[in-house]
Design a protein around this motif. Structure first.
Motif, PDB file in Angstrom:
ATOM      1  N   ARG A  22       0.855  -1.174   0.000  1.00 45.38           N
ATOM      2  CA  ARG A  22       0.000   0.000   0.000  1.00 45.38           C
ATOM      3  C   ARG A  22       0.900   1.235   0.000  1.00 45.38           C
ATOM      4  O   ARG A  22       2.083   1.145   0.330  1.00 45.38           O
ATOM      5  CB  ARG A  22      -0.930   0.028   1.226  1.00 45.38           C
ATOM      6  N   ILE A  77       2.540  -5.295   2.924  1.00 44.46           N
ATOM      7  CA  ILE A  77       1.534  -6.025   3.701  1.00 44.46           C
ATOM      8  C   ILE A  77       1.850  -7.501   3.510  1.00 44.46           C
ATOM      9  O   ILE A  77       1.541  -8.091   2.472  1.00 44.46           O
ATOM     10  CB  ILE A  77       0.114  -5.698   3.218  1.00 44.46           C
ATOM     11  N   ILE A 130       1.202 -10.929   3.839  1.00 48.81           N
ATOM     12  CA  ILE A 130       0.119 -11.866   4.138  1.00 48.81           C
ATOM     13  C   ILE A 130       0.655 -13.263   4.387  1.00 48.81           C
ATOM     14  O   ILE A 130       0.281 -13.926   5.352  1.00 48.81           O
ATOM     15  CB  ILE A 130      -0.903 -11.866   2.983  1.00 48.81           C
ATOM     16  N   THR A 139     -13.171  -0.695   1.830  1.00 50.31           N
ATOM     17  CA  THR A 139     -12.496  -1.923   2.249  1.00 50.31           C
ATOM     18  C   THR A 139     -12.003  -2.665   1.016  1.00 50.31           C
ATOM     19  O   THR A 139     -12.772  -2.884   0.074  1.00 50.31           O
ATOM     20  CB  THR A 139     -13.442  -2.828   3.058  1.00 50.31           C
ATOM     21  N   TRP A 173      -9.682 -12.374   1.166  1.00 47.83           N
ATOM     22  CA  TRP A 173      -9.079 -11.557   2.211  1.00 47.83           C
ATOM     23  C   TRP A 173      -9.610 -10.127   2.105  1.00 47.83           C
ATOM     24  O   TRP A 173     -10.171  -9.740   1.079  1.00 47.83           O
ATOM     25  CB  TRP A 173      -7.550 -11.528   2.062  1.00 47.83           C
ATOM     26  N   ARG A 174      -9.421  -9.375   3.181  1.00 48.16           N
ATOM     27  CA  ARG A 174      -9.759  -7.959   3.162  1.00 48.16           C
ATOM     28  C   ARG A 174      -8.746  -7.183   3.985  1.00 48.16           C
ATOM     29  O   ARG A 174      -8.085  -7.735   4.875  1.00 48.16           O
ATOM     30  CB  ARG A 174     -11.178  -7.725   3.683  1.00 48.16           C
ATOM     31  N   ILE A 175      -8.648  -5.888   3.692  1.00 54.10           N
ATOM     32  CA  ILE A 175      -7.779  -4.975   4.429  1.00 54.10           C
ATOM     33  C   ILE A 175      -8.657  -3.995   5.205  1.00 54.10           C
ATOM     34  O   ILE A 175      -9.498  -3.312   4.624  1.00 54.10           O
ATOM     35  CB  ILE A 175      -6.848  -4.186   3.485  1.00 54.10           C
ATOM     36  N   GLY A 187      -5.215  -0.921   8.215  1.00 56.99           N
ATOM     37  CA  GLY A 187      -4.391  -1.513   7.165  1.00 56.99           C
ATOM     38  C   GLY A 187      -4.056  -2.968   7.419  1.00 56.99           C
ATOM     39  O   GLY A 187      -3.190  -3.537   6.757  1.00 56.99           O
ATOM     40  N   THR A 188      -4.764  -3.588   8.381  1.00 56.36           N
ATOM     41  CA  THR A 188      -4.478  -4.977   8.756  1.00 56.36           C
ATOM     42  C   THR A 188      -5.241  -5.953   7.867  1.00 56.36           C
ATOM     43  O   THR A 188      -6.459  -5.814   7.693  1.00 56.36           O
ATOM     44  CB  THR A 188      -4.868  -5.225  10.218  1.00 56.36           C
ATOM     45  N   PRO A 189      -4.564  -6.964   7.309  1.00 55.51           N
ATOM     46  CA  PRO A 189      -5.261  -7.964   6.490  1.00 55.51           C
ATOM     47  C   PRO A 189      -5.912  -9.039   7.355  1.00 55.51           C
ATOM     48  O   PRO A 189      -5.391  -9.391   8.421  1.00 55.51           O
ATOM     49  CB  PRO A 189      -4.141  -8.555   5.637  1.00 55.51           C
TER      50      PRO A 189
END
Length: 206
Positions: free
Chosen positions: A2, A13, A15, A33, A48-50, A55-57
């Motif tokens: 990001r 990020i 993952i 989102t 998945w989502r952020i 900003g956390t996955p």
């Protein structure tokens, strides 16, 4: 990655921590989102989502554990995420993320059993999500959903055989959805879905 709003620099990020890759794809924005498909050894290939605030996955696990739902066809339909996903019981079918809970919701087993109807061509128009699906008995035809199991139904059996009309090239203009479809009389021609008049063939061009 990001982009940091303060520095303008890219921020990782991670993952799938370490040197492994999560291979994120199908990035889709729903009300700020970010949703996407990614893979890890512990969660498999999942949605998945952020979190836009931190900003956390986090994983939206359709198939629990290391199994994979392999989500694709992600679409923001008026603030609701719809997507195609797989499980061993229903095969490839249509899902959504419930906005109030953030949980994945299975909509309907269109092709009953583990084969799956393979929903595709997801297009939002006039409060309905239109898509193609194959329920086996009618082939690939035009379906719609209002986001509920009871509101998920075949729109029209355009080609009255088990082969289906295979609608494609969906485009919304105003309140009308246009698409190609094949019937057993006129071949592949232009059709439209209109809230007022229903699904009709425009003309036999050839």
């Amino acid at each position: 990655y990001r982009i940091d709003n303060t520095t303008g620099n890219p921020v990782l990020i991670d993952i799938n921590s370490g040197s492994g890759s999560s291979s994120p794809s199908n990035l889709t924005n729903v009300n700020g989102t970010l949703y996407f498909q990614a893979s890890t050894p512990t969660s498999g290939s999942e949605l998945w989502r952020i979190d836009p605030a931190t900003g956390t996955p986090s994983v939206v696990d359709v198939v629990s554990g290391s199994g994979s739902s392999n989500p694709y066809n992600l679409l923001n339909a008026n603030g609701v995420l719809y997507f195609t996903a797989y499980n061993n019981t229903t095969g490839w079918e249509l899902w959504k993320v419930e906005p109030t809970t953030g949980n994945p919701v299975f909509l309907k087993d269109i092709y009953v059993g583990s084969n799956g109807s393979n929903p595709g061509n997801l297009t939002y128009s006039n409060g309905k999500l239109y898509f193609t699906a194959d329920n086996y008995s009618q082939g690939i035809e035009l379906w719609q959903t209002d986001g509920t199991p009871e509101g998920t139904a075949l729109v029209k059996d355009i080609n009255a055989t088990t082969l289906g009309s295979s609608p494609s090239n969906f485009i919304k203009i105003g309140e009308i959805l246009y698409f190609n479809a094949k019937d057993d009389v006129n071949g592949i021609e232009l059709w439209r879905a209109n809230p007022a008049t229903g699904v009709v063939s425009l003309t036999d061009i050839y």
